[in-house]
Design an enzyme around this catalytic site. Structure first.
Site, PDB file in Angstrom:
ATOM      1  N   CYS A   7       0.869  -1.171   0.000  1.00 29.31           N
ATOM      2  CA  CYS A   7       0.000   0.000   0.000  1.00 29.31           C
ATOM      3  C   CYS A   7       0.906   1.221   0.000  1.00 29.31           C
ATOM      4  CB  CYS A   7      -0.882  -0.039   1.244  1.00 29.31           C
ATOM      5  SG  CYS A   7      -2.366   0.952   1.125  1.00 29.31           S
ATOM      6  N   CYS A  79      -4.395  -0.877  -2.266  1.00 30.28           N
ATOM      7  CA  CYS A  79      -4.950   0.466  -2.406  1.00 30.28           C
ATOM      8  C   CYS A  79      -4.766   0.947  -3.833  1.00 30.28           C
ATOM      9  CB  CYS A  79      -4.324   1.437  -1.416  1.00 30.28           C
ATOM     10  SG  CYS A  79      -2.559   1.643  -1.561  1.00 30.28           S
ATOM     11  N   CYS A  87       6.377  -1.767  -9.238  1.00 32.91           N
ATOM     12  CA  CYS A  87       7.088  -2.482  -8.172  1.00 32.91           C
ATOM     13  C   CYS A  87       8.584  -2.360  -8.422  1.00 32.91           C
ATOM     14  CB  CYS A  87       6.680  -3.953  -8.149  1.00 32.91           C
ATOM     15  SG  CYS A  87       5.016  -4.212  -7.539  1.00 32.91           S
TER      16      CYS A  87
END
Length: 162
Positions: A7, A79, A87
């Site tokens: 998140c 989220c 990433c």
């Protein structure tokens, strides 16, 4: 198998996910959580909710995705902000899925409304984690495409488990 719940702030939804997953998961499965812009502290209501459910948060803290103690096999964003972020490259070829849920930490209202929002978030997260743990994980580990389909399907599960 290591699961990363990601998140933005790593103070509420990802921490709830980490706690619930580790509480329910059998040996050999472990969750961690992190944030792209960690808040630096866990949301007190998230910690209190987990405590009420009998789920330990001992050793949990708000941390950056740059400071992970291990490399995850699966990354689950919880989220909307984190879902659109890339990433880190060092995570390599991990499975990624999005299980978005509204942030109860941003709810404004009465004490009862805020607590209801946290409880709803918890129920959604728990239903999704229970669905994950019910998967034939050994079988899916050998079929990344099928595993991804199942992970994405789980992201649509609501608080009622459907």
């Amino acid at each position: 198998m290591n699961i990363l719940f990601l998140c933005t702030g790593n103070s509420c939804r990802s921490v709830l996910s980490e706690g619930v997953f580790n509480h329910l998961a059998p040996a050999g499965l472990k969750a961690i959580s992190a944030g792209s812009q960690p808040a630096g502290q866990l949301h007190p209501r998230a910690v209190a909710l987990l405590a009420r459910k009998g789920i330990s948060t001992e050793g949990y803290y708000s941390k950056s995705w740059n400071d992970l103690p291990l490399t995850p096999d699966v990354v689950v964003t919880v989220c909307g902000s984190a879902a659109g972020e890339t990433c880190p490259a060092y995570l390599g070829p991990v499975l990624r899925t999005h299980w978005g849920v509204d942030d109860p930490g941003h709810v404004i209202g009465t004490e009862e409304e805020i607590e209801a929002a946290f409880e709803l978030t918890y129920r959604i997260i728990r239903a999704r984690i229970e669905a994950f743990l019910a998967l034939p994980l050994a079988q899916l580990a050998g079929d990344k495409a099928a595993f991804k389909v199942e992970l994405d399907r789980i992201g649509a599960i609501g608080a009622n488990g459907i």
